[in-house]
Design an enzyme around this catalytic site. Structure first.
Site, short mmCIF file in Angstrom:
data_model
loop_
_atom_site.label_atom_id
_atom_site.label_comp_id
_atom_site.label_asym_id
_atom_site.label_seq_id
_atom_site.Cartn_x
_atom_site.Cartn_y
_atom_site.Cartn_z
N ARG A 99 39.59 120.62 13.08
CA ARG A 99 39.22 121.81 13.41
C ARG A 99 39.41 122.87 14.22
NH1 ARG A 99 34.55 118.97 12.80
NH2 ARG A 99 33.19 119.03 14.98
N ASN A 100 39.14 122.05 15.53
CA ASN A 100 39.32 122.84 16.80
C ASN A 100 40.53 122.43 17.47
OD1 ASN A 100 36.96 124.17 16.79
ND2 ASN A 100 35.74 122.05 17.58
N ASP A 122 38.83 126.34 21.35
CA ASP A 122 37.57 125.98 22.41
C ASP A 122 36.67 124.86 23.32
OD1 ASP A 122 36.44 128.15 20.67
OD2 ASP A 122 36.13 126.92 18.35
N ASP A 148 33.29 118.44 21.26
CA ASP A 148 33.30 118.99 20.18
C ASP A 148 34.94 118.62 19.57
OD1 ASP A 148 32.84 120.00 17.53
OD2 ASP A 148 32.62 121.59 17.65
#
Ligand code: ADE
Length: 304
Positions: free
Chosen positions: A169-170, A183, A165
């Site tokens: 945003r991460n 994450d 992912d």
């Protein structure tokens, strides 16, 4: 993580030096929240020193499955080890209450937010004041984000960890705007089978997913490289949503027919060429993370 191993692992955690006494941790406001977990601001008091941290916990509604997921995340963070471009583990509270994973706090928030707010002169100059050798120009700063993420991902790849992912945003921004992959504990070990993902199609980050992940459910470090290409696009497009204006289904059709994201306005040709190389249909034709880091470092010299 198999069921019968869990008590043992918890015990090992309780004995090792990652354990943090619950009483030394004070929880503050919520920083973010996911499907089953939440991240809160925290204050950790250890040996007379107070540090700001981020604390991952489960919501009350979380199931046993989620509980094992969070424990798995902790296990991966312990295994992967420390790197400047990964959000690092501070410790965990594993006994006498709900599991809390304590991680490094990134004071400048998430990369997507920073990009959308725009690299205003203020933040770039502040950054310069903090570190004399820091980036001088917005374009150099943007490329530096790419170098940082490629460094963190090179380490993850070397530790045989697949992120699955990777997206703006991460990515979190630490002091001096150092980009840190976050994450990654949600990632699965390369040797583990991916039954978990097969049943959760609805929540997949389609727009960041590689050809083989979209159509064959295959995840490797080279599918992370595809996502890195999309992340590089997000950086150069200042936080725009990839494939804006088309649906996930339409995006998949486009990818299948060989279509790809267009060059964001103002993005240098050689950087666009680098991101498109991440989107080769065949995983082995894409660059590796160390290749990407070296290419970006070379390009960055033209903007100093
Ligand atoms: N949001 C989620 N995790 C965070 C962290 N580690 N630092 C700052 N903000 C966050």
């Amino acid at each position: 993580l198999r069921n019968q191993e869990e008590p043992q692992k918890t015990q090992v955690m309780a004995l090792n030096f990652w354990e943090i006494p619950r009483a030394s941790l004070k929880l503050g406001r919520r920083l973010g929240s996911g499907n089953f977990g939440q991240v809160r601001l925290g204050e950790l008091r250890q040996r007379g020193l107070t540090t700001t941290v981020a604390v991952k916990t489960l919501k009350d509604s979380a199931s046993d499955f989620d509980q094992r997921g969070l424990l798995g995340e902790l296990e991966i963070m312990v295994t992967v080890g420390r790197h400047d471009n990964l959000i690092s583990l501070v410790g965990a509270c594993t006994v006498d209450g709900p599991l809390c994973i304590v991680v490094e706090y990134a004071p400048n928030g998430c990369l997507k937010g920073w990009l959308k707010a725009g690299p205003n002169a203020e933040s770039v100059y502040r950054n310069q004041a903090a570190s004399k050798s820091g980036p001088q120009l917005p374009m150099e700063q943007l490329i530096q984000f790419g170098i940082d993420v490629a460094s963190g991902m090179s380490h993850l790849a070397a530790m045989q960890c697949i992120h699955r992912d990777l997206a703006a945003r991460n990515i979190l921004l630490g002091e001096n705007l150092v980009a840190k992959v976050s994450d990654f504990g949600l990632s699965r070990d390369i040797f583990e089978d991916n039954e978990y993902n097969r049943s959760t199609k609805g929540r997949l980050p389609l727009r960041w997913m590689a050809y083989e992940s979209l159509f064959y459910n295959v995840y490797t470090t080279q599918s992370d490289v595809w996502s890195f290409g999309v992340l590089l696009w997000e950086i150069m497009a200042m936080g725009k949503r990839p494939y804006e204006g088309i649906s996930g289904k339409e995006m998949m059709d486009m990818i299948e027919k060989g279509g790809r994201l267009e060059n964001p306005r103002g993005c240098p040709g050689e950087i666009y060429k680098l991101m498109t190389s991440c989107w080769m249909a065949l995983p082995e034709e894409r660059p590796t993370f160390p290749d990407l880091k070296a290419s970006l470092q070379r390009m960055s010299q033209d903007y100093q």
